[in-house]
Scaffold this active site. Structure first.
Site, PDB file in Angstrom:
ATOM      1  N   HIS A  67       0.837  -1.195   0.000  1.00 45.10           N
ATOM      2  CA  HIS A  67       0.000   0.000   0.000  1.00 45.10           C
ATOM      3  C   HIS A  67       0.870   1.242   0.000  1.00 45.10           C
ATOM      4  O   HIS A  67       2.034   1.206   0.384  1.00 45.10           O
ATOM      5  CB  HIS A  67      -0.929   0.014   1.220  1.00 45.10           C
ATOM      6  CG  HIS A  67      -0.209  -0.007   2.531  1.00 45.10           C
ATOM      7  ND1 HIS A  67       0.291  -1.181   3.068  1.00 45.10           N
ATOM      8  CD2 HIS A  67       0.109   0.962   3.415  1.00 45.10           C
ATOM      9  CE1 HIS A  67       0.875  -0.926   4.226  1.00 45.10           C
ATOM     10  NE2 HIS A  67       0.784   0.382   4.462  1.00 45.10           N
ATOM     11  N   CYS A 199       2.104   3.820  11.600  1.00 39.31           N
ATOM     12  CA  CYS A 199       3.045   3.352  10.595  1.00 39.31           C
ATOM     13  C   CYS A 199       3.300   4.493   9.622  1.00 39.31           C
ATOM     14  O   CYS A 199       2.598   5.512   9.666  1.00 39.31           O
ATOM     15  CB  CYS A 199       2.505   2.119   9.865  1.00 39.31           C
ATOM     16  SG  CYS A 199       1.055   2.427   8.829  1.00 39.31           S
TER      17      CYS A 199
END
Length: 681
Positions: A67, A199
């Site tokens: 992603h 993240c």
């Protein structure tokens, strides 16, 4: 979610076109391109690869979630692939058979990112993943993924929370009772945990870690409240919840924001993947620390020290700390340098002798305006070393490091220790604060630690060390470096130009490029003719790779894909603006040819710039600051020569390769068409 994935974005037999994670990402990305969701295939895949390089996206349970956020994505999109053989995405338990490619625009709104985060949470549900493995067609798989969110409690029969508990366990209206108490039955307070997950992109791992921790806490009978610091923003935990917590879990790959809120509590600090793969262990660990009475003041360095990949070595952390300081310093260098250069351009080289504009300013006199620009720029420059030191310490120890860092940087300026003194002061300040944070502190003092105790003690220690211990040796070293740069001439200057040019073009904006740039910018803190020459050579070399790729795609377009030719148009502007990263899409697609060619041209440009004696007072600006460059025409000649060398080299290298049999149909067709064109054309 139904707008983000359709049957056309599902491939239930991805093995036919992909055997590696790169090929799988390409296969799914091509579906996004076909649906108009991605505008630049290679540029998007470069962004996916960059995210993958930060941390593998494979998860336990056979899941891969490549992603990224990318400027090449038109709308939030999800593509799904299923592999019978499995594809390695770096998960500890083996290859992934369920692959989700998540694409978010660089400016995606909170609503879209929240939907993507809900998918990340669904992936932790075994029933959901089992249903996907059993889907028989693309339509049913897309429907499973895009189904309406399940209302709380809808997935299972409503139950009485007390009905699942042991009927023989003593209870009160407020909860379970501990019958072992000597003073009679007492209420057993549940163990309370607060957690933060994050993240780098904040789309998937952030929310999956939160879901895992919540599930593990539920099984362990622990109360947990998680703050997800994702791309969709974050809602700060209620201070009362934090105050009542018995322990803290940080599962993060970027620094935790406002970390001071959690000071003085038992803390477990790990990477975000640990929060996904072993949440029960983390909960058990924080409970054990609480039982032993350990707090953040007792154990290990601060969480910011551990930010980044959990396997970072000291060298990687040191580079991140230094780059933190440099990144905050650069805007001061840019503003100050350009203002000083404009002052010289308007008022001449004697403008530095002008009186203070606060005492003498004539509105109709250009010299007064030049003096104003020069003096504002000089004040901006005065912040360089303190800002460098302050934010190196900030990168190490968060906000408590700012005060001693700035103090140490100011001392470095006072004793003429310059850029090197700022580096040393920042590292010392961060280390001192981290040392203080390890000391066991009585609970009554914890509230004043970050406001009074840490700034007071750390500033005194850093000031003492900089003034009386290491400051003078560093000042002498800085003076020697300045004299060396000032005396550079002939072959020595050319050799330095070659080295800097190679460094700027080796990794195109990566660590080695940043080291060369930081060296040049640091020299501006002690401005000399030599440091100005170094800055000019570094910027010139950094402009070469994107300009060369742009020129190569123009003169030999058939050697490049259609996407690369489109990237070449943007590379003209990026190169002219001194954005070396404009060549990354080309290097990512063909590194063995593009990188050596870029390095050859960068070395030529760096050498010529030093040989010509070109100077630059500004750390950025590209071709737009050429009027402020010493020897501007020769500077352009140096850049043009390097671009020509890189262009010819990359054309020769690409022209000598064999045709790739795996070319896409469109590219192969385009190549065939070109071969049919008569030679006369």
């Amino acid at each position: 979610m139904s707008e983000m994935i359709t049957a056309e974005l599902v491939d239930l037999e991805i093995d036919r076109s992909a055997g590696t994670k790169e090929a799988a990402a390409r296969a799914l990305a091509e579906r996004m391109v076909a649906q108009g969701r991605v505008t630049d295939l290679e540029g998007f895949l470069a962004d996916v690869a960059a995210r993958e390089a930060q941390m593998p996206t494979g998860l336990d349970g056979g899941i891969g979630i490549p992603h990224c956020r990318s400027a090449h994505v038109t709308e939030p999109t999800l593509a799904f692939g299923r592999s019978a053989d499995g594809i390695d995405f770096g998960a500890p338990d083996g290859p992934a058979d369920l692959i989700f490619l998540i694409a978010a625009p660089a400016g995606a709104d909170d609503a879209h990112l929240t939907i993507l985060s809900s998918l990340a949470r669904q992936l932790m549900d075994e029933e959901f993943t089992s249903a996907l493995r059993g889907a028989t067609d693309a339509e049913s798989a897309a429907a499973l993924i895009s189904g309406e969110p399940v209302a709380p409690g809808a997935a299972e029969e409503p139950t009485d929370p007390q009905a699942e508990e042991d009927p023989t366990e003593p209870r009160s209206e407020d909860g379970p009772i501990d019958p072992r108490s000597e003073d009679g039955p007492t209420l057993v307070e549940p163990f309370r945990i607060v957690a933060v997950t994050s993240c780098p992109t904040g789309i998937a791992h952030t929310y999956m870690a939160a879901e895992s921790l919540e599930n593990a806490a539920r099984e362990a009978g622990v109360e947990i409240t998680v703050e997800t610091q994702g791309s969709a923003g974050f809602t700060r935990l209620d201070p009362a919840v934090v105050a009542a917590a018995d322990g803290v879990v940080f599962a993060h790959d970027v620094p935790v924001r406002d970390k001071d809120r959690f000071a003085g509590k038992p803390t477990v600090d790990v990477g975000v993947k640990a929060g996904i793969s072993r949440p029960s262990e983390l909960i058990a660990e924080v409970r054990a620390k609480a039982a032993r009475g350990e707090t953040t003041a007792d154990v290990g360095p601060s969480p910011v020290d551990n930010a980044g990949d959990s396997g970072d070595g000291y060298g990687t952390k040191l580079r991140k700390w230094l780059m933190s300081g440099v990144s905050y310093m650069v805007p001061f260098v840019a503003a100050g340098g350009l203002l000083i250069a404009l002052g010289f351009a308007i008022g001449g080289w004697k403008i530095d002798k002008a009186p203070s504009v606060a005492e003498h300013f004539v509105w109709t006199d250009t010299t007064s305006w030049a003096a104003l620009l020069f003096q504002i720029g000089g004040l901006a420059f005065a912040f360089l070393v303190p800002v460098l030191a302050g934010y190196i310490a900030y990168g190490m120890a968060d906000r408590p490091g700012l005060v001693p860092g700035f103090v140490g940087g100011s001392v470095a300026v006072t004793i003429n220790a310059g850029f090197l003194g700022g580096l040393a002061a920042g590292l010392i300040a961060g280390a001192v604060v981290m040392g203080i944070q390890r000391v066991r502190i009585p609970s009554v003092l914890r509230g004043i630690m970050p406001v009074v105790v840490i700034p007071l003690i750390s500033s005194a220690v850093v000031g003492f060390l900089m003034f009386l211990v290491i400051g003078k040796p560093i000042a002498e070293l800085q003076s020697a470096l300045t004299d060396w740069l000032e005396g550079l001439s002939g072959a020595n200057a050319i050799i330095l130009g070659v080295i800097l040019g190679l460094m700027m073009c080796f990794d195109l904006g990566g660590p080695l490029n940043k080291v060369a740039y930081a060296f040049a910018v640091g020299g501006l803190a002690n401005p000399t003719d030599g440091s100005f020459k170094v800055m000019a050579a570094v910027m010139a070399a950094g402009m070469v790779p994107p300009l060369a790729m742009a020129l190569a795609t123009t003169v030999r377009g058939r050697l490049f894909t259609k996407t690369e030719r489109e990237n070449g148009k943007a590379a003209w502007f990026l190169g002219a603006s001194f954005i070396t990263e404009g060549a990354i899409p080309f290097a990512a697609a063909d590194p063995l040819r593009v990188i050596p060619a870029s390095m050859a041209g960068g070395a030529v440009t760096g050498a010529l710039s030093m040989a010509f004696g070109c100077t630059l007072r500004a750390p950025h600006g590209g071709i737009f600051v050429v009027p402020l460059i010493g020897q501007p025409l020769l500077y352009l000649v140096a850049i043009a020569a390097g671009v020509a060398v890189s262009t010819v080299t990359v054309i020769l290298l690409k022209g000598g390769r064999k045709t790739n049999p795996a070319e896409s149909g469109a590219e192969a067709e385009a190549g065939a068409t070109e071969k049919k064109v008569p030679a006369a054309v």
